[in-house]
Design a protein around this motif. Structure first.
Motif, PDB file in Angstrom:
ATOM      1  N   MET B   1       8.027  11.105  -7.027  1.00 54.46           N
ATOM      2  CA  MET B   1       7.426  10.671  -5.765  1.00 54.46           C
ATOM      3  C   MET B   1       5.943  10.417  -5.896  1.00 54.46           C
ATOM      4  SD  MET B   1       7.236  13.249  -2.643  1.00 54.46           S
ATOM      5  CE  MET B   1       6.063  13.145  -1.305  1.00 54.46           C
ATOM      6  N   LEU B   2       5.436   9.413  -5.201  1.00 52.72           N
ATOM      7  CA  LEU B   2       3.958   8.908  -5.465  1.00 52.72           C
ATOM      8  C   LEU B   2       3.105   9.875  -4.625  1.00 52.72           C
ATOM      9  CD1 LEU B   2       2.402   6.664  -6.442  1.00 52.72           C
ATOM     10  CD2 LEU B   2       2.719   5.496  -4.451  1.00 52.72           C
ATOM     11  N   ASN B   3       2.029  10.398  -5.184  1.00 53.29           N
ATOM     12  CA  ASN B   3       1.146  11.234  -4.378  1.00 53.29           C
ATOM     13  C   ASN B   3      -0.142  10.527  -4.238  1.00 53.29           C
ATOM     14  OD1 ASN B   3       2.868  13.694  -4.607  1.00 53.29           O
ATOM     15  ND2 ASN B   3       2.392  13.804  -6.725  1.00 53.29           N
ATOM     16  N   LEU B   4      -0.145  10.257  -2.869  1.00 45.38           N
ATOM     17  CA  LEU B   4      -1.612   9.689  -2.485  1.00 45.38           C
ATOM     18  C   LEU B   4      -2.700  10.784  -1.952  1.00 45.38           C
ATOM     19  CD1 LEU B   4      -0.274   6.684  -0.375  1.00 45.38           C
ATOM     20  CD2 LEU B   4      -1.106   6.590  -2.864  1.00 45.38           C
ATOM     21  N   SER B   5      -3.984  10.472  -2.128  1.00 49.25           N
ATOM     22  CA  SER B   5      -4.818  11.537  -1.651  1.00 49.25           C
ATOM     23  C   SER B   5      -4.647  11.409  -0.112  1.00 49.25           C
ATOM     24  CB  SER B   5      -6.188  10.825  -2.207  1.00 49.25           C
ATOM     25  OG  SER B   5      -6.597   9.631  -1.331  1.00 49.25           O
ATOM     26  N   ALA B   6      -5.253  12.301   0.555  1.00 53.41           N
ATOM     27  CA  ALA B   6      -5.399  12.369   1.832  1.00 53.41           C
ATOM     28  C   ALA B   6      -6.112  11.334   2.516  1.00 53.41           C
ATOM     29  CB  ALA B   6      -5.882  13.735   2.541  1.00 53.41           C
ATOM     30  N   ALA B   7      -7.053  10.885   1.913  1.00 50.75           N
ATOM     31  CA  ALA B   7      -8.097   9.573   2.486  1.00 50.75           C
ATOM     32  C   ALA B   7      -7.141   8.422   2.490  1.00 50.75           C
ATOM     33  CB  ALA B   7      -9.313   9.511   1.490  1.00 50.75           C
ATOM     34  N   ALA B   8      -6.374   8.355   1.300  1.00 48.42           N
ATOM     35  CA  ALA B   8      -5.475   7.081   1.085  1.00 48.42           C
ATOM     36  C   ALA B   8      -4.140   7.110   1.996  1.00 48.42           C
ATOM     37  CB  ALA B   8      -5.261   7.030  -0.329  1.00 48.42           C
ATOM     38  N   ILE B   9      -3.792   8.153   2.452  1.00 46.16           N
ATOM     39  CA  ILE B   9      -2.597   8.268   3.529  1.00 46.16           C
ATOM     40  C   ILE B   9      -3.334   7.890   4.823  1.00 46.16           C
ATOM     41  CG2 ILE B   9      -1.194   9.943   4.684  1.00 46.16           C
ATOM     42  CD1 ILE B   9      -0.717  11.302   2.043  1.00 46.16           C
ATOM     43  N   LEU B  10      -4.435   8.364   5.111  1.00 44.59           N
ATOM     44  CA  LEU B  10      -5.029   8.008   6.527  1.00 44.59           C
ATOM     45  C   LEU B  10      -5.300   6.300   6.378  1.00 44.59           C
ATOM     46  CD1 LEU B  10      -7.922  10.820   7.056  1.00 44.59           C
ATOM     47  CD2 LEU B  10      -5.752  10.459   8.541  1.00 44.59           C
ATOM     48  N   GLU B  11      -5.743   5.806   5.534  1.00 46.51           N
ATOM     49  CA  GLU B  11      -6.090   4.417   5.469  1.00 46.51           C
ATOM     50  C   GLU B  11      -4.551   3.650   5.515  1.00 46.51           C
ATOM     51  OE1 GLU B  11      -8.884   2.835   5.457  1.00 46.51           O
ATOM     52  OE2 GLU B  11      -9.989   4.488   5.346  1.00 46.51           O
ATOM     53  N   LYS B  12      -3.623   3.980   4.815  1.00 45.70           N
ATOM     54  CA  LYS B  12      -2.280   3.459   4.750  1.00 45.70           C
ATOM     55  C   LYS B  12      -1.732   3.457   6.278  1.00 45.70           C
ATOM     56  CE  LYS B  12       1.120   5.968   2.954  1.00 45.70           C
ATOM     57  NZ  LYS B  12       2.108   5.791   4.302  1.00 45.70           N
ATOM     58  N   ASN B  13      -1.983   4.500   6.927  1.00 46.37           N
ATOM     59  CA  ASN B  13      -1.265   4.540   8.050  1.00 46.37           C
ATOM     60  C   ASN B  13      -1.946   3.637   9.247  1.00 46.37           C
ATOM     61  OD1 ASN B  13       0.764   6.032   6.727  1.00 46.37           O
ATOM     62  ND2 ASN B  13      -0.120   8.046   7.314  1.00 46.37           N
ATOM     63  N   LYS B  14      -3.089   3.425   8.921  1.00 50.86           N
ATOM     64  CA  LYS B  14      -3.637   2.629  10.152  1.00 50.86           C
ATOM     65  C   LYS B  14      -3.006   1.482  10.566  1.00 50.86           C
ATOM     66  CE  LYS B  14      -8.686   4.225   9.129  1.00 50.86           C
ATOM     67  NZ  LYS B  14      -9.770   3.821   8.685  1.00 50.86           N
ATOM     68  N   VAL B  15      -2.995   1.201  11.918  1.00 52.57           N
ATOM     69  CA  VAL B  15      -2.437   0.008  12.345  1.00 52.57           C
ATOM     70  C   VAL B  15      -3.371  -1.342  12.104  1.00 52.57           C
ATOM     71  CG1 VAL B  15      -1.812  -1.251  14.384  1.00 52.57           C
ATOM     72  CG2 VAL B  15      -0.931   1.044  14.102  1.00 52.57           C
ATOM     73  N   ALA B  16      -4.543  -0.846  12.092  1.00 56.10           N
ATOM     74  CA  ALA B  16      -5.622  -1.942  11.792  1.00 56.10           C
ATOM     75  C   ALA B  16      -6.587  -1.239  10.575  1.00 56.10           C
ATOM     76  CB  ALA B  16      -6.111  -2.429  12.967  1.00 56.10           C
ATOM     77  N   GLY B  17      -6.299  -1.500   9.576  1.00 52.25           N
ATOM     78  CA  GLY B  17      -7.076  -0.905   8.455  1.00 52.25           C
ATOM     79  C   GLY B  17      -7.882  -1.862   8.007  1.00 52.25           C
ATOM     80  N   ASP B  18      -9.373  -0.969   7.511  1.00 58.89           N
ATOM     81  CA  ASP B  18     -10.647  -1.813   7.324  1.00 58.89           C
ATOM     82  C   ASP B  18     -10.680  -1.709   5.777  1.00 58.89           C
ATOM     83  OD1 ASP B  18     -11.076   0.735   7.204  1.00 58.89           O
ATOM     84  OD2 ASP B  18     -13.118   0.726   8.171  1.00 58.89           O
ATOM     85  N   SER B  19      -9.784  -1.311   5.060  1.00 56.14           N
ATOM     86  CA  SER B  19     -10.003  -1.248   3.478  1.00 56.14           C
ATOM     87  C   SER B  19      -8.822  -1.823   2.598  1.00 56.14           C
ATOM     88  CB  SER B  19     -10.071   0.365   3.107  1.00 56.14           C
ATOM     89  OG  SER B  19      -8.502   0.980   3.359  1.00 56.14           O
ATOM     90  N   ALA B  20      -9.247  -2.573   1.443  1.00 58.47           N
ATOM     91  CA  ALA B  20      -8.554  -3.195   0.798  1.00 58.47           C
ATOM     92  C   ALA B  20      -8.042  -2.171  -0.377  1.00 58.47           C
ATOM     93  CB  ALA B  20      -9.128  -4.356   0.376  1.00 58.47           C
ATOM     94  N   TRP B  21      -6.924  -2.578  -0.984  1.00 59.13           N
ATOM     95  CA  TRP B  21      -6.329  -1.775  -2.051  1.00 59.13           C
ATOM     96  C   TRP B  21      -6.499  -2.719  -3.284  1.00 59.13           C
ATOM     97  CZ3 TRP B  21      -4.457   3.071  -1.380  1.00 59.13           C
ATOM     98  CH2 TRP B  21      -4.338   3.625  -0.045  1.00 59.13           C
ATOM     99  N   PRO B  22      -7.319  -2.812  -4.045  1.00 55.59           N
ATOM    100  CA  PRO B  22      -7.701  -3.742  -5.393  1.00 55.59           C
ATOM    101  C   PRO B  22      -6.706  -3.049  -6.314  1.00 55.59           C
ATOM    102  CG  PRO B  22      -9.618  -2.851  -4.683  1.00 55.59           C
ATOM    103  CD  PRO B  22      -8.793  -2.405  -3.528  1.00 55.59           C
ATOM    104  N   VAL B  23      -6.289  -3.980  -7.113  1.00 59.21           N
ATOM    105  CA  VAL B  23      -5.599  -3.306  -8.547  1.00 59.21           C
ATOM    106  C   VAL B  23      -6.643  -3.763  -9.724  1.00 59.21           C
ATOM    107  CG1 VAL B  23      -3.713  -4.141 -10.006  1.00 59.21           C
ATOM    108  CG2 VAL B  23      -3.245  -4.355  -7.610  1.00 59.21           C
TER     109      VAL B  23
END
Lengths: 119, 208
Positions: B1-23
């Motif tokens: 199971m993928l474990n995301l940080s709490a901050a990442a989960i908050l960003e991921k769940n935003k309807v209109a996010g303001d952060s990118a997920w660069p590789v």
């Protein structure tokens, strides 16, 4: 880094476009989820010279073919909208049309349009 | 199971996010400083290193039901031929680690990536536009175990090598070896014979 050649300023209006980095995902629930794909929003500018002098056109042509080598090399350009220096390159081929031949009292003139993009 | 940080989960769940997920891609070419690039349109600083904005693409993971090790193609831009230079300096582009990481652009202070995948580059090719690395599993997964074949009358050791151990004078007298027990006895070296004469075999056995 090379600098934009010293030629007359383009005429108004100057078109400034923003790239949209947003990723959009529409849901069945009727809402759309968005987030940016990148962290920077680059811009492009469309510049037009309805009547560029032949001297300026020769300077521009030398710059495009010799210094910028088309869209290959970036250069510094003073953005007229905010006065700041930007690092840009040619986004597409310039369009140039001769609109007046040299005649007594009338110099040769060119209509030129270019598009610059932020690097 | 993928474990995301709490901050990442908050960003991921935003309807209109303001952060990118660069590789972030780290290519550890032997003898060179690691190549650190990101698929953003400006450089990023993460974990004390600058990750250069550089064009690259990742294919989808290739998996099959034929027992093959999953692989993924990483295509890095070769227009400027910078990374091609490093590959040529390293004598090719295989058998070095490549690490893919995904981070959140608003939380670059978190030094633990949200996703980290370790690969080994199994093949590399390039043209004028792209360098294509094929990333696969660790070499341990492709290594033959046991390393050698156990044969009744064949020595796997290199003739004259450390495991064979014959003196130089013997090798001068016998420049070649057929790797059989009889040849080893001829050189008075049968105590180091690398074959397995004890392997049962039906019928009468005689070394050639």
């Amino acid at each position: 880094m090379a600098n934009w050649p010293n030629i007359a300023n383009p005429s108004l209006p100057i078109s400034e476009k923003y790239a949209d980095p947003a990723l959009r995902s529409k849901s069945d629930g009727g809402y759309t989820m968005t987030r940016p794909r990148y962290t920077r929003v680059p811009r492009t500018w469309e510049l037009k010279w309805p009547a560029m002098s032949h001297t300026d056109y020769q300077t521009f042509s030398t710059f495009y073919t010799g210094t910028a080598i088309g869209g290959s090399v970036s250069f510094a350009w003073a953005c007229p909208t905010d006065g700041a220096s930007k690092t840009v390159r040619f986004a597409s081929e310039p369009k140039a049309e001769i609109i007046a031949w040299t005649s007594a009292g009338n110099p040769r003139l060119w209509a030129v349009g270019v598009t610059l993009e932020e690097v | 199971m993928l474990n995301l940080s709490a901050a990442a989960i908050l960003e991921k769940n935003k309807v209109a996010g303001d952060s990118a997920w660069p590789v972030l891609v780290e290519i550890q070419i032997p003898g060179q400083d690691p190549v650190r690039v990101c698929n953003n349109n400006e450089n990023l600083t993460w974990d004390g290193n600058t990750w250069i904005a550089f064009p690259f693409e990742l294919d989808e993971m290739q998996e099959s039901g034929r027992g093959e090790i999953p692989s993924v193609a990483l295509r890095v831009s070769n227009v400027t031929q910078e990374i091609q230079y490093y590959i040529e300096q390293a004598g090719g582009g295989v058998d070095f680690p490549v690490i893919l990481r995904v981070v959140n652009s608003k939380h670059l202070d978190i030094t633990t990536p949200e996703l980290e995948l370790d690969f080994i580059c199994t093949s590399c090719k390039y043209d004028a536009y792209w360098i294509t690395f094929t990333l696969g599993g660790d070499a341990k997964l492709t290594r033959r175990i046991p390393e050698r074949r156990y044969l009744k009358d064949f020595c796997p050791f290199q003739y004259g090598g450390i495991e064979c151990g014959i003196p130089a004078s013997t090798k001068a007298a016998y420049p070649t070896c057929a790797k059989t027990l009889a040849q080893c006895r001829q050189r008075s070296n049968s105590t180091r014979f690398g074959g397995e004469p004890g392997i049962p075999l039906g019928g009468f056995y005689a070394s050639a």
